[in-house]
Structures are given as C-alpha cells and as structure tokens.
Write an enzyme that holds these catalytic residues in place. Structure first.
Site, PDB file in Angstrom:
ATOM      1  N   HIS A  27       0.833  -1.212   0.000  1.00 12.76           N
ATOM      2  CA  HIS A  27       0.000   0.000   0.000  1.00 12.76           C
ATOM      3  C   HIS A  27       0.865   1.259   0.000  1.00 12.76           C
ATOM      4  O   HIS A  27       0.621   2.205  -0.750  1.00 12.76           O
ATOM      5  CB  HIS A  27      -0.859   0.063   1.276  1.00 12.76           C
ATOM      6  CG  HIS A  27      -1.913  -0.991   1.403  1.00 12.76           C
ATOM      7  ND1 HIS A  27      -2.033  -1.784   2.527  1.00 12.76           N
ATOM      8  CD2 HIS A  27      -2.917  -1.359   0.581  1.00 12.76           C
ATOM      9  CE1 HIS A  27      -3.065  -2.600   2.385  1.00 12.76           C
ATOM     10  NE2 HIS A  27      -3.618  -2.372   1.204  1.00 12.76           N
ATOM     11  N   LYS A  51     -17.800  -5.988   8.228  1.00 11.47           N
ATOM     12  CA  LYS A  51     -16.512  -6.702   8.248  1.00 11.47           C
ATOM     13  C   LYS A  51     -15.709  -6.229   9.458  1.00 11.47           C
ATOM     14  O   LYS A  51     -15.199  -5.103   9.452  1.00 11.47           O
ATOM     15  CB  LYS A  51     -15.755  -6.392   6.944  1.00 11.47           C
ATOM     16  CG  LYS A  51     -14.842  -7.511   6.476  1.00 11.47           C
ATOM     17  CD  LYS A  51     -14.469  -7.293   5.023  1.00 11.47           C
ATOM     18  CE  LYS A  51     -12.985  -7.277   4.807  1.00 11.47           C
ATOM     19  NZ  LYS A  51     -12.600  -6.810   3.479  1.00 11.47           N
ATOM     20  N   ARG A 100      -1.833  -6.045  -8.426  1.00 15.62           N
ATOM     21  CA  ARG A 100      -0.763  -6.980  -8.083  1.00 15.62           C
ATOM     22  C   ARG A 100      -0.560  -8.029  -9.164  1.00 15.62           C
ATOM     23  O   ARG A 100       0.550  -8.455  -9.435  1.00 15.62           O
ATOM     24  CB  ARG A 100      -1.075  -7.676  -6.760  1.00 15.62           C
ATOM     25  CG  ARG A 100      -0.947  -6.783  -5.563  1.00 15.62           C
ATOM     26  CD  ARG A 100      -1.545  -7.397  -4.346  1.00 15.62           C
ATOM     27  NE  ARG A 100      -2.980  -7.602  -4.509  1.00 15.62           N
ATOM     28  CZ  ARG A 100      -3.804  -7.936  -3.530  1.00 15.62           C
ATOM     29  NH1 ARG A 100      -3.345  -8.129  -2.326  1.00 15.62           N
ATOM     30  NH2 ARG A 100      -5.092  -8.082  -3.761  1.00 15.62           N
ATOM     31  N   SER A 137      -3.054  -7.569   3.176  1.00 14.01           N
ATOM     32  CA  SER A 137      -3.227  -7.404   4.627  1.00 14.01           C
ATOM     33  C   SER A 137      -3.640  -8.729   5.256  1.00 14.01           C
ATOM     34  O   SER A 137      -3.177  -9.070   6.350  1.00 14.01           O
ATOM     35  CB  SER A 137      -4.290  -6.345   4.920  1.00 14.01           C
ATOM     36  OG  SER A 137      -3.893  -5.103   4.411  1.00 14.01           O
TER      37      SER A 137
HETATM   38  O1  PNS Z   1      -8.566  -2.828   0.662  1.00 11.47           O
HETATM   39  P1  PNS Z   1      -9.807  -3.364   0.007  1.00 11.47           P
HETATM   40  O2  PNS Z   1     -10.724  -3.990   1.033  1.00 11.47           O
HETATM   41  O3  PNS Z   1      -9.512  -4.267  -1.151  1.00 11.47           O
HETATM   42  O4  PNS Z   1     -10.569  -2.076  -0.607  1.00 11.47           O
HETATM   43  C1  PNS Z   1     -11.822  -2.193  -1.257  1.00 11.47           C
HETATM   44  C2  PNS Z   1     -12.521  -0.810  -1.246  1.00 11.47           C
HETATM   45  C3  PNS Z   1     -12.695  -0.338   0.199  1.00 11.47           C
HETATM   46  C4  PNS Z   1     -11.676   0.197  -2.004  1.00 11.47           C
HETATM   47  C5  PNS Z   1     -13.917  -0.965  -1.948  1.00 11.47           C
HETATM   48  O5  PNS Z   1     -14.625  -1.994  -1.356  1.00 11.47           O
HETATM   49  C6  PNS Z   1     -14.721   0.324  -1.889  1.00 11.47           C
HETATM   50  O6  PNS Z   1     -14.495   1.226  -2.665  1.00 11.47           O
HETATM   51  N1  PNS Z   1     -15.661   0.401  -0.908  1.00 11.47           N
HETATM   52  C7  PNS Z   1     -16.446   1.571  -0.664  1.00 11.47           C
HETATM   53  C8  PNS Z   1     -17.932   1.337  -0.982  1.00 11.47           C
HETATM   54  C9  PNS Z   1     -18.178   1.493  -2.471  1.00 11.47           C
HETATM   55  O7  PNS Z   1     -17.966   2.543  -3.042  1.00 11.47           O
HETATM   56  N2  PNS Z   1     -18.625   0.384  -3.103  1.00 11.47           N
HETATM   57  C10 PNS Z   1     -18.888   0.344  -4.513  1.00 11.47           C
HETATM   58  C11 PNS Z   1     -17.645  -0.064  -5.286  1.00 11.47           C
HETATM   59  S1  PNS Z   1     -17.941  -0.092  -7.031  1.00 11.47           S
END
Ligand code: PNS
Length: 169
Positions: A27, A51, A100, A137
């Site tokens: 990150h 979560k 990745r 993570s």
């Molecule tokens: O670190 P992660 O858990 O892979 O990140 C995923 C994250 C938090 C970037 C994604 O789930 C997100 O953008 N969540 C916010 C809610 C949202 O906007 N959802 C619609 C995505 S199209």
C-alpha cells in the site's frame, strides 16, 4: 476552456482507497508513487460495518498517518459510504489503485467501471512493485498470527502494532 481548470480547481487530487487492516509496504509503495504524481493524495479508509477488522478504524488511521508522515501532500481520512461520494465531496477526479496480478483485474475493472458510470470518476491502475505482488493485509495477519517473519512486508510501527495485538507482548 474545458476540464478541471474551467471549473476553478487547478489542484490535481487523487485518492488511494482501501480497508488498510493494516497498511502494508505494498500500500505504502502505491501511496508514495501517487504522491509524486498528484498535488494532493487522500488515503481513504473505507468503513465496512459488516466486516470486523483486526484494527479499529482509528488505529488504522493512526498507523497510516505515522508511516506517511514524510509525504507532505498525503492526508488520511475515514469514510462510511460510497467511494464516489468521498470523491465528489472533495473534488477528486481520480482513484489510484495498485494491481498486483491479473487475478486482481476482474474485480478492479468492475469497480472502476461502476464508479465511472456513477459519477465519471476515473480509476488509474499502477502496477505493484513485484517485490510486493503476493502481499495482502490478510496474508500478513495470518503469517504474523503464527509467528512468521513479516518484518520486510510492513512498516516498523505496523509490525509493532501487529505483535501487540496478536501476541499481547
Ligand atoms: O482494501 P480493500 O478492502 O480491497 O478495498 C476495497 C474498497 C474499500 C476500495 C472498496 O470496497 C470500496 O471502494 N468500498 C467503498 C464502498 C463502495 O464505493 N462500493 C462500490 C464499489 S464499485
């Protein structure tokens, strides 16, 4: 004139979103690279109430602030809601994500297209440094839980926080 300049904003802003439970060197590498490309980089710790994480949101934010302290143009915030709303409220036109491997691409493409369709926000993909292409993570937490060495995969303050949380040192 068209584009952001005509809208009165000449500051180039981007967001690096994620759960950051906890932040890893992977990150941090993406955030550092984004900070060299944009005037202002927001790190958005997205809150997902369904979560339960290892670290509370405030702990994640404190760790990210500590390890990004050298990057003057990086700010860290938590957000509960849609990423596109975070972006709209702060006039952020670009989301920066690390890729990745090809396996990341399917879901990342879906999110990028959904987000673009919702508000027009763009997603820029940065290839992850190969040193960290296997890193997540979740894996870091699992390896740390069983006493494996992750000292090369997370910043020192994160290693300390993980040891405290998992082994109550
Ligand atoms: O670190 P992660 O858990 O892979 O990140 C995923 C994250 C938090 C970037 C994604 O789930 C997100 O953008 N969540 C916010 C809610 C949202 O906007 N959802 C619609 C995505 S199209």
């Amino acid at each position: 004139m068209t584009g952001p300049e005509s809208e009165g904003s000449q500051v180039r802003r981007a967001v690096c979103p994620g759960s950051f439970d906890p932040i890893t060197n992977g990150h941090l590498d993406i955030i550092a690279r984004a900070s060299r490309l944009y005037d202002e980089v927001y790190v958005a710790v997205m809150i997902n109430k369904s979560k339960k994480g290892l670290f509370e949101i405030d702990e994640r934010i404190d760790l990210i602030r500590t390890v990004t302290a050298d990057y003057a143009n990086v700010r860290v915030e938590a957000f509960h809601g849609l990423l596109v709303d975070f972006c709209k409220q702060r006039e952020i036109p670009a989301i920066v994500k690390g890729l990745r491997a090809v396996s990341d691409f399917d879901y990342e493409l879906q999110m990028a297209q959904m987000n673009n369709g919702l508000t027009g926000v763009e997603t820029l993909f940065v290839p992850t440094n190969p040193t960290y292409s296997f890193l997540s993570s979740s894996l870091v937490k699992e390896v740390a839980q069983w006493g494996g060495d992750i000292s090369h995969l997370v910043p020192a303050p994160v290693l300390e926080a993980l040891n405290k949380r998992l082994h109550r040192d």
